[in-house]
Design an enzyme around this catalytic site. Structure first.
Site, PDB file in Angstrom:
ATOM      1  N   LYS A 221      45.240  42.791  35.473  1.00  0.00           N
ATOM      2  CA  LYS A 221      45.800  41.452  35.650  1.00  0.00           C
ATOM      3  C   LYS A 221      46.951  41.190  34.692  1.00  0.00           C
ATOM      4  CE  LYS A 221      42.025  39.071  37.973  1.00  0.00           C
ATOM      5  NZ  LYS A 221      41.059  37.952  37.959  1.00  0.00           N
ATOM      6  N   ARG A 255      34.323  43.768  37.761  1.00  0.00           N
ATOM      7  CA  ARG A 255      35.027  43.876  39.048  1.00  0.00           C
ATOM      8  C   ARG A 255      36.353  44.588  38.778  1.00  0.00           C
ATOM      9  NH1 ARG A 255      38.881  40.982  41.989  1.00  0.00           N
ATOM     10  NH2 ARG A 255      38.579  41.016  44.258  1.00  0.00           N
TER      11      ARG A 255
END
Length: 275
Positions: A221, A255
């Protein structure tokens, strides 16, 4: 601490790994990469072989300012992928990344096991009743607004305190609809600045007071690649670092795009905690 996935009880006292499989043309990291059936199956097989406990399938990109996708289009992308994977890997536990009740129901009816909702039911009033009726595990994430507006909604007086209140309210609403197995996700990158993401990570153990399993989704991210001045493709090392920190802060599910590295982080963490 267990969740019931299609009749299989999954123990979450030990950390688990959830592999990300995007069937969208515009995901921030792997957009369009797995739209071909052969490539989808190869990636699913690779993640399962590397030790993924779950595969999380997304058909609507939730990256900031993501373009709108119709409900029918999302279903037409999602359901064939669910059916394809389960045809070849019938024991795979599939999570469905959607905030829409109709997509959730169609996917569960096709054999998926978990619903992963970035909006915790706030973008579709039918979501919580639907999940409650389907009796499947539910991942609820913290977010403000929607993928098109969230980048402008980052004003908090005390972000962690406000997130705890948010989860308290959404959990109560989910329980009211009969949802039993709930997992919470702090929503790194959703309605949070780079600094706020690290504040939440630094204080993540405070979410233990909610009393539910915690999912951490930091994989590749912007909180990693913007801080380091690199690209998402170069952010594997940073992801491994933050995954390890997340485990020490109480995460029970990682995740990730890169299953092998996350499984190794879990193995090392478990060895450390056994000493």
């Amino acid at each position: 601490m267990h969740i019931n996935c299609n009749g299989t009880l999954i123990n979450l006292t030990e950390p688990r790994v959830m592999g990300i499989l995007n069937c969208t043309p515009n995901s921030f990291f792997d957009g369009g990469k797995y739209r071909d059936e052969t490539l989808l199956l190869q990636q699913a097989e690779k993640m399962l072989a590397e030790g993924a406990d779950f595969i999380d399938i997304g058909a609507y990109s939730s990256k900031p300012n993501a373009e709108f996708v119709s409900e029918d289009e999302e279903i037409s992308r999602m359901v064939p992928v669910v059916e394809l994977i389960l045809k070849h890997f019938p024991d795979a536990l599939l999570s469905i990344d959607t905030f829409r009740a109709k997509v959730a129901e169609a996917s569960i009816n096709s054999g998926a096991a978990i619903i992963n909702d970035i909006a915790a039911g706030l973008l579709d009033d039918a979501m919580l009743p639907t999940v409650g009726r389907l009796k499947v595990p539910y991942i609820m994430m913290h977010m403000r607004g929607n993928p098109q507006t969230m980048v402008k909604l980052t004003q908090y007086d005390d972000i962690v305190q406000e997130m705890l209140l948010y989860f308290s309210e959404r959990i109560a609403a989910a329980r009211h609809q009969g949802i039993e197995d709930i997992i919470i996700d702090p929503g790194f990158g959703f309605a949070k600045t780079l600094a706020q993401n690290y504040e939440v990570l630094n204080k993540m153990e405070l979410f233990d007071m909610v009393g539910l399993p915690l999912l951490a989704g930091v994989s590749r991210k912007s909180m990693i690649y913007k801080l380091l001045g690199i690209t998402p493709q170069e952010a594997l090392n940073g992801t491994a670092v933050l995954n390890t920190i997340s485990l020490t802060k109480g995460a029970k599910i990682l995740r990730v795009h890169d299953v092998k590295e996350a499984v190794e982080a879990v193995k090392i963490y478990k060895q450390l905690t056994c000493i």
